[in-house]
Design a protein around this motif. Structure first.
Motif, PDB file in Angstrom:
ATOM      1  N   TYR A  11       0.844  -1.195   0.000  1.00  0.00           N
ATOM      2  CA  TYR A  11       0.000   0.000   0.000  1.00  0.00           C
ATOM      3  C   TYR A  11       0.873   1.237   0.000  1.00  0.00           C
ATOM      4  N   GLU A  12       0.453   2.235  -0.730  1.00  0.00           N
ATOM      5  CA  GLU A  12       1.234   3.466  -0.804  1.00  0.00           C
ATOM      6  C   GLU A  12       1.070   4.266   0.477  1.00  0.00           C
ATOM      7  N   MET A  13       2.143   4.292   1.252  1.00  0.00           N
ATOM      8  CA  MET A  13       2.189   5.051   2.502  1.00  0.00           C
ATOM      9  C   MET A  13       3.554   5.707   2.597  1.00  0.00           C
ATOM     10  N   THR A  14       3.560   6.871   3.166  1.00  0.00           N
ATOM     11  CA  THR A  14       4.853   7.485   3.476  1.00  0.00           C
ATOM     12  C   THR A  14       5.430   6.722   4.672  1.00  0.00           C
ATOM     13  N   PRO A  15       6.718   6.843   4.918  1.00  0.00           N
ATOM     14  CA  PRO A  15       7.283   6.183   6.103  1.00  0.00           C
ATOM     15  C   PRO A  15       6.564   6.606   7.387  1.00  0.00           C
ATOM     16  N   GLU A  16       6.196   7.883   7.468  1.00  0.00           N
ATOM     17  CA  GLU A  16       5.483   8.358   8.662  1.00  0.00           C
ATOM     18  C   GLU A  16       4.111   7.701   8.768  1.00  0.00           C
ATOM     19  N   GLN A  17       3.393   7.583   7.640  1.00  0.00           N
ATOM     20  CA  GLN A  17       2.084   6.932   7.650  1.00  0.00           C
ATOM     21  C   GLN A  17       2.211   5.463   8.041  1.00  0.00           C
ATOM     22  N   ARG A  18       3.267   4.827   7.577  1.00  0.00           N
ATOM     23  CA  ARG A  18       3.489   3.415   7.892  1.00  0.00           C
ATOM     24  C   ARG A  18       3.685   3.232   9.402  1.00  0.00           C
ATOM     25  N   VAL A  19       4.459   4.106  10.024  1.00  0.00           N
ATOM     26  CA  VAL A  19       4.687   4.034  11.469  1.00  0.00           C
ATOM     27  C   VAL A  19       3.358   4.222  12.205  1.00  0.00           C
ATOM     28  N   GLU A  20       2.570   5.208  11.787  1.00  0.00           N
ATOM     29  CA  GLU A  20       1.266   5.452  12.423  1.00  0.00           C
ATOM     30  C   GLU A  20       0.331   4.265  12.225  1.00  0.00           C
ATOM     31  N   TRP A  21       0.319   3.719  11.009  1.00  0.00           N
ATOM     32  CA  TRP A  21      -0.561   2.587  10.708  1.00  0.00           C
ATOM     33  C   TRP A  21      -0.184   1.384  11.569  1.00  0.00           C
ATOM     34  N   GLU A  22       1.114   1.089  11.652  1.00  0.00           N
ATOM     35  CA  GLU A  22       1.543  -0.071  12.428  1.00  0.00           C
ATOM     36  C   GLU A  22       1.234   0.113  13.916  1.00  0.00           C
ATOM     37  N   ALA A  23       1.392   1.324  14.433  1.00  0.00           N
ATOM     38  CA  ALA A  23       1.053   1.593  15.836  1.00  0.00           C
ATOM     39  C   ALA A  23      -0.445   1.381  16.062  1.00  0.00           C
ATOM     40  N   GLU A  24      -1.261   1.826  15.135  1.00  0.00           N
ATOM     41  CA  GLU A  24      -2.714   1.637  15.227  1.00  0.00           C
ATOM     42  C   GLU A  24      -3.062   0.147  15.210  1.00  0.00           C
ATOM     43  N   VAL A  25      -2.441  -0.600  14.306  1.00  0.00           N
ATOM     44  CA  VAL A  25      -2.673  -2.043  14.216  1.00  0.00           C
ATOM     45  C   VAL A  25      -2.307  -2.727  15.526  1.00  0.00           C
ATOM     46  N   ARG A  26      -1.156  -2.388  16.062  1.00  0.00           N
ATOM     47  CA  ARG A  26      -0.701  -3.029  17.305  1.00  0.00           C
ATOM     48  C   ARG A  26      -1.613  -2.685  18.495  1.00  0.00           C
ATOM     49  N   SER A  27      -2.201  -1.479  18.486  1.00  0.00           N
ATOM     50  CA  SER A  27      -3.107  -1.111  19.577  1.00  0.00           C
ATOM     51  C   SER A  27      -4.489  -1.742  19.400  1.00  0.00           C
ATOM     52  N   LEU A  28      -4.863  -2.015  18.173  1.00  0.00           N
ATOM     53  CA  LEU A  28      -6.195  -2.565  17.890  1.00  0.00           C
ATOM     54  C   LEU A  28      -6.259  -4.073  18.115  1.00  0.00           C
ATOM     55  N   TYR A  29      -5.232  -4.791  17.690  1.00  0.00           N
ATOM     56  CA  TYR A  29      -5.241  -6.254  17.746  1.00  0.00           C
ATOM     57  C   TYR A  29      -4.458  -6.779  18.941  1.00  0.00           C
ATOM     58  N   VAL A  30      -4.655  -6.205  20.116  1.00  0.00           N
ATOM     59  CA  VAL A  30      -3.914  -6.621  21.305  1.00  0.00           C
ATOM     60  C   VAL A  30      -4.237  -8.061  21.701  1.00  0.00           C
ATOM     61  N   ASP A  31      -5.400  -8.536  21.294  1.00  0.00           N
ATOM     62  CA  ASP A  31      -5.827  -9.885  21.632  1.00  0.00           C
ATOM     63  C   ASP A  31      -5.340 -10.916  20.612  1.00  0.00           C
TER      64      ASP A  31
END
Length: 173
Positions: A115-135
């Motif tokens: 997916y086309e993301m800037t490096p900053e967007q990628r960091v934000e996206w991965e942080a969101e994923v890690r906070s969402l799928y804690v289970d």
């Protein structure tokens, strides 16, 4: 009574999947997963995937509606295709194995790297994923038992192949 299940030899599957067009399609980021829902009706959902050389791996939430359906009937069909003319289409069938995992599977992060993301967007996206799928998540792993590549140059849909054969017979070829 026959179920109409078509079986292929592993060497046939491997030969088709190793073709350059198949490899190009297996490097894409989205497939369409078809399965039978718990109410008996068909479902077809787009989902990110990774090809690891022998299996197609998709990841989903632990509460995804498709999981009870896949537990009841693990047979699925996948379509990976292009949006250009002539289309290139890879059809895959096989059983889906469900693997519940803690944390975020590497395949989920890998499947989303195109997916086309800037490096900053990628960091934000991965942080969101890690906070969402804690289970954790569920890996949906499909080992192909049947495949067909359609590129409209060397291979056609079976119905079109039949029409080509009939035309040749009519023309006395």
């Amino acid at each position: 009574m026959t179920t109409g299940v078509m079986m292929m030899e592993q060497n046939e599957i491997t030969e088709i999947l190793n073709r350059p067009v198949s490899q190009e399609l297996l490097a894409r980021d989205l497939t369409r997963l078809a399965y039978v829902a718990k109410d008996g009706t068909p479902r077809n959902v787009p989902i990110a995937f990774v090809w690891n050389g022998t299996e197609i791996v998709m990841c989903t939430t632990k509460n995804a509606p498709k999981l009870p359906a896949l537990r009841a009937n693990p047979m699925v069909a996948l379509t990976i295709d292009t949006e250009v003319h002539p289309p290139k289409i890879l059809l895959v069938r096989g059983p889906a194995e469900l693997d519940v995992v803690d944390g975020i599977p590497d395949e989920y992060l890998e499947a989303n790297t195109t997916y086309e993301m800037t490096p900053e967007q990628r960091v934000e996206w991965e942080a969101e994923v890690r906070s969402l799928y804690v289970d954790g998540m569920v890996r949906v792993v499909v080992t192909p038992t049947w495949v067909k590549l359609i590129d409209f140059e060397t291979t056609l849909p079976s119905a079109v192949e039949e029409l080509v054969r009939q035309r040749a017979e009519r023309q006395g070829a």
